[in-house]
Motif scaffolding. Structure first.
Motif, PDB file in Angstrom:
ATOM      1  N   LYS A 162       0.974  -0.749   5.828  1.00 27.11           N
ATOM      2  CA  LYS A 162      -0.413  -0.564   5.399  1.00 27.11           C
ATOM      3  C   LYS A 162      -0.915  -1.812   4.686  1.00 27.11           C
ATOM      4  O   LYS A 162      -2.016  -2.265   4.920  1.00 27.11           O
ATOM      5  CB  LYS A 162      -0.519   0.648   4.465  1.00 27.11           C
ATOM      6  N   SER A 163      -0.086  -2.366   3.786  1.00 21.78           N
ATOM      7  CA  SER A 163      -0.488  -3.564   3.052  1.00 21.78           C
ATOM      8  C   SER A 163       0.738  -4.245   2.460  1.00 21.78           C
ATOM      9  O   SER A 163       1.811  -3.646   2.344  1.00 21.78           O
ATOM     10  CB  SER A 163      -1.483  -3.223   1.941  1.00 21.78           C
ATOM     11  N   ILE A 164       0.531  -5.505   2.090  1.00 23.10           N
ATOM     12  CA  ILE A 164       1.569  -6.277   1.410  1.00 23.10           C
ATOM     13  C   ILE A 164       0.944  -6.770   0.110  1.00 23.10           C
ATOM     14  O   ILE A 164      -0.077  -7.462   0.130  1.00 23.10           O
ATOM     15  CB  ILE A 164       2.051  -7.453   2.273  1.00 23.10           C
ATOM     16  N   VAL A 165       1.529  -6.380  -1.016  1.00 19.54           N
ATOM     17  CA  VAL A 165       0.965  -6.679  -2.327  1.00 19.54           C
ATOM     18  C   VAL A 165       1.698  -7.855  -2.961  1.00 19.54           C
ATOM     19  O   VAL A 165       2.930  -7.927  -2.929  1.00 19.54           O
ATOM     20  CB  VAL A 165       1.052  -5.429  -3.242  1.00 19.54           C
ATOM     21  N   ASP A 166       0.914  -8.760  -3.534  1.00 19.48           N
ATOM     22  CA  ASP A 166       1.444  -9.910  -4.255  1.00 19.48           C
ATOM     23  C   ASP A 166       1.686  -9.484  -5.701  1.00 19.48           C
ATOM     24  O   ASP A 166       0.742  -9.306  -6.473  1.00 19.48           O
ATOM     25  CB  ASP A 166       0.442 -11.061  -4.186  1.00 19.48           C
ATOM     26  N   ASN A 167       2.952  -9.301  -6.070  1.00 14.72           N
ATOM     27  CA  ASN A 167       3.306  -8.855  -7.417  1.00 14.72           C
ATOM     28  C   ASN A 167       3.221  -9.972  -8.455  1.00 14.72           C
ATOM     29  O   ASN A 167       3.423  -9.723  -9.639  1.00 14.72           O
ATOM     30  CB  ASN A 167       4.712  -8.253  -7.435  1.00 14.72           C
ATOM     31  N   GLN A 168       2.955 -11.188  -8.011  1.00 15.24           N
ATOM     32  CA  GLN A 168       2.874 -12.317  -8.935  1.00 15.24           C
ATOM     33  C   GLN A 168       1.467 -12.901  -8.996  1.00 15.24           C
ATOM     34  O   GLN A 168       1.261 -13.994  -9.517  1.00 15.24           O
ATOM     35  CB  GLN A 168       3.903 -13.377  -8.543  1.00 15.24           C
ATOM     36  N   LYS A 169       0.503 -12.164  -8.483  1.00 11.54           N
ATOM     37  CA  LYS A 169      -0.884 -12.608  -8.492  1.00 11.54           C
ATOM     38  C   LYS A 169      -1.377 -12.732  -9.933  1.00 11.54           C
ATOM     39  O   LYS A 169      -1.066 -11.897 -10.778  1.00 11.54           O
ATOM     40  CB  LYS A 169      -1.749 -11.609  -7.725  1.00 11.54           C
ATOM     41  N   GLY A 170      -2.123 -13.773 -10.190  1.00 10.67           N
ATOM     42  CA  GLY A 170      -2.675 -13.977 -11.530  1.00 10.67           C
ATOM     43  C   GLY A 170      -1.626 -14.344 -12.566  1.00 10.67           C
ATOM     44  O   GLY A 170      -1.798 -14.081 -13.746  1.00 10.67           O
TER      45      GLY A 170
END
Length: 170
Positions: free
Chosen positions: A118-126
């Protein structure tokens, strides 16, 4: 294997399969470093434990679909010019396309199945810090944290979409 948290010390029994053919409900193949099994197959509703490595399962499943892993890999390389971490059309008529997170021969390579993501989330964003740089969210509302960059996973996902589009248009 003893379950230390259980006061009655009953044995935990894991059903380990000798082989496995990928079906359309497979969402990921996880490498395992166990004496009993080499892969954990995550499906949309269960975990399976298989004696074969993830790459051996991919190869056997390609054969089951009247082709070879090597043939499919070479065809994708030829048609797309992708050279490394090539997505594999395991079963084109069933819409099953898989991509490796690392070199397929790497013992830590996870195989993800395109149609379940469904999606790939960037856990290190920001600037956030996380043990796992990315989390894959699947259509069945499960998630899989991975120690792979968001850029790399997103790139692999995109390349698989290109591969699928090319095969679907033929």
């Amino acid at each position: 294997m003893k379950n230390k948290g259980n006061m009655n010390n009953k044995e935990n029994v894991i059903n380990v399969l000798d082989d496995y053919t990928i079906q359309d409900n497979v969402i990921a193949l996880l490498p395992a470093n166990s004496n009993e099994y080499r892969t954990i197959v995550l499906t949309s509703n269960e975990k399976l434990y298989i004696k074969l490595t993830p790459l051996e399962i991919i190869k056997a499943s390609c054969y089951h679909n009247f082709s070879s892993y090597e043939g499919r890999r070479e065809a994708v390389k030829y048609l797309t010019n992708f050279q490394n971490k090539v997505p594999i059309p395991v079963n084109t008529s069933g819409g099953i396309y898989a991509f490796p997170t690392k070199s397929p021969t790497n013992d830590d390579c996870v195989w993800l199945f395109y149609h379940h993501i469904k999606s790939i989330v960037d856990n290190q964003k920001g600037g956030m810090k996380s043990e796992f740089p990315s989390t894959v969210h699947f259509v069945n509302n499960t998630e899989l944290p991975l120690n792979i960059s968001h850029f790399s996973l997103s790139h692999q996902f995109y390349r698989t979409a290109v591969c699928k589009s090319m095969f679907d248009s033929r």
